[in-house]
Design a protein around this motif. Structure first.
Motif, short mmCIF file in Angstrom:
data_model
loop_
_atom_site.label_atom_id
_atom_site.label_comp_id
_atom_site.label_asym_id
_atom_site.label_seq_id
_atom_site.Cartn_x
_atom_site.Cartn_y
_atom_site.Cartn_z
N MET A 195 53.91 -46.19 31.24
CA MET A 195 53.37 -45.14 30.39
C MET A 195 54.53 -44.43 29.70
N GLN A 196 54.30 -44.04 28.48
CA GLN A 196 55.27 -43.27 27.71
C GLN A 196 54.90 -41.79 27.79
N LEU A 197 55.89 -40.92 27.62
CA LEU A 197 55.62 -39.49 27.63
C LEU A 197 54.65 -39.12 26.51
N ALA A 198 54.78 -39.74 25.36
CA ALA A 198 53.86 -39.45 24.25
C ALA A 198 52.42 -39.76 24.64
N THR A 199 52.20 -40.81 25.42
CA THR A 199 50.86 -41.16 25.89
C THR A 199 50.33 -40.08 26.82
N ALA A 200 51.17 -39.63 27.76
CA ALA A 200 50.76 -38.58 28.68
C ALA A 200 50.41 -37.30 27.93
N LYS A 201 51.22 -36.97 26.93
CA LYS A 201 50.95 -35.77 26.13
C LYS A 201 49.64 -35.91 25.36
N ASN A 202 49.38 -37.09 24.81
CA ASN A 202 48.13 -37.31 24.08
C ASN A 202 46.92 -37.20 25.00
N ILE A 203 47.04 -37.71 26.21
CA ILE A 203 45.95 -37.61 27.18
C ILE A 203 45.67 -36.14 27.48
N VAL A 204 46.73 -35.37 27.69
CA VAL A 204 46.60 -33.94 27.99
C VAL A 204 45.97 -33.20 26.81
N LEU A 205 46.44 -33.46 25.61
CA LEU A 205 45.91 -32.77 24.43
C LEU A 205 44.45 -33.14 24.17
N ASP A 206 44.10 -34.41 24.35
CA ASP A 206 42.70 -34.82 24.17
C ASP A 206 41.81 -34.16 25.22
N SER A 207 42.28 -34.11 26.44
CA SER A 207 41.51 -33.48 27.51
C SER A 207 41.31 -31.99 27.23
N ASP A 208 42.35 -31.34 26.78
CA ASP A 208 42.24 -29.91 26.48
C ASP A 208 41.26 -29.68 25.33
N ALA A 209 41.27 -30.55 24.34
CA ALA A 209 40.32 -30.42 23.23
C ALA A 209 38.88 -30.59 23.73
N ARG A 210 38.65 -31.54 24.64
CA ARG A 210 37.31 -31.72 25.22
C ARG A 210 36.90 -30.48 26.00
N ALA A 211 37.83 -29.92 26.77
CA ALA A 211 37.53 -28.73 27.57
C ALA A 211 37.19 -27.54 26.67
N ILE A 212 37.93 -27.38 25.59
CA ILE A 212 37.66 -26.28 24.65
C ILE A 212 36.27 -26.45 24.03
N ALA A 213 35.91 -27.69 23.69
CA ALA A 213 34.58 -27.95 23.13
C ALA A 213 33.49 -27.63 24.14
N LEU A 214 33.71 -28.00 25.39
CA LEU A 214 32.73 -27.68 26.44
C LEU A 214 32.61 -26.17 26.65
N ASP A 215 33.73 -25.48 26.60
CA ASP A 215 33.70 -24.03 26.76
C ASP A 215 32.93 -23.38 25.61
N ARG A 216 33.16 -23.84 24.40
CA ARG A 216 32.45 -23.31 23.23
C ARG A 216 30.95 -23.62 23.28
N ALA A 217 30.63 -24.72 23.94
CA ALA A 217 29.22 -25.11 24.07
C ALA A 217 28.53 -24.37 25.21
N GLY A 218 29.24 -23.42 25.81
CA GLY A 218 28.64 -22.63 26.88
C GLY A 218 28.69 -23.28 28.24
N MET A 219 29.65 -24.18 28.46
CA MET A 219 29.77 -24.88 29.74
C MET A 219 31.15 -24.65 30.37
N PRO A 220 31.52 -23.40 30.62
CA PRO A 220 32.85 -23.15 31.18
C PRO A 220 33.05 -23.74 32.58
N GLN A 221 31.97 -23.98 33.29
CA GLN A 221 32.07 -24.56 34.63
C GLN A 221 32.60 -25.99 34.58
N ALA A 222 32.58 -26.62 33.42
CA ALA A 222 33.06 -28.00 33.27
C ALA A 222 34.56 -28.08 33.08
N LEU A 223 35.23 -26.95 32.82
CA LEU A 223 36.66 -26.98 32.53
C LEU A 223 37.47 -27.51 33.71
#
Length: 192
Positions: free
Chosen positions: A1-29
């Motif tokens: 694995m490359q560091l850039a891949t790990a960073k992309n995984i983290v950033l994608d995950s955070d974007a999904r979590a933000i979308a879930l939070d905005r959708a009223g699902m903070p328990q999913a974070l």
């Protein structure tokens, strides 16, 4: 694995979590963040030898272990998100060939950390300094570099700090950020 891949995984995950939070699902974070960290931990487990950044990412992904950086936030989901932000902040450093390279890393981190602190993101500043100190500790010198051992000696006390049971207070967070900055500055004095 490359560091850039790990960073992309983290950033994608955070974007999904933000979308879930905005959708009223903070328990999913929490589950989103924990799944991301565990996935990264298992992805790195098969790589040998791990580069310096990989060892730091593996430390951050070990959710069974309390780290002092966890004290920057009160809730478990926030702590896991902080760990992920530390991964996103990691520079890719394979080895130090000279004190100048170490000095450049320290200068770069101060150039990011200081504006964070001054804008009120004291926890983000502290996390950046903490993860950089761990990266420095994990990054080997390619050959004998005069002054390198002295620079490493500056960071040892931070590496040995125990994580408190609960979160830092506001004043403790500020004190921790400054303690880390003083270590960064001490490394800079040795490398300049």
């Amino acid at each position: 694995m490359q560091l850039a891949t790990a960073k992309n995984i983290v950033l994608d995950s955070d974007a999904r979590a933000i979308a879930l939070d905005r959708a009223g699902m903070p328990q999913a974070l929490g589950p989103v963040y924990e799944t991301t960290l565990v996935t990264l931990r298992y992805a790195l487990a098969d790589e040998e030898p791990l580069p310096a950044w990989g060892r730091v990412v593996a430390l951050l992904c070990d959710t069974r272990r309390r780290l002092i950086v966890d004290a920057l936030d009160a809730l478990p989901a926030e702590q896991m998100r902080r760990r992920m932000s530390c991964i996103a902040d990691l520079p890719e450093v394979a080895a130090f060939n000279s004190l100048e390279e170490l000095s450049a890393l320290v200068a770069a981190v101060v150039n990011v950390g200081s504006p964070r602190y001054n804008s009120g993101d004291i926890r983000g500043c502290a996390a950046l300094y903490w993860v950089t100190i761990h990266l420095i500790a994990e990054t080997p010198a390619v050959r004998g570099i005069p002054g390198y051992a002295r620079a490493m000696a500056q960071i040892k006390p931070i590496l040995d700090l125990e994580a408190p049971v609960g979160p830092f207070t506001t004043s403790a967070t500020d004190a921790f950020a400054w303690e880390l900055r003083h270590v960064i500055d001490a490394v800079a004095r040795v490398t300049s």
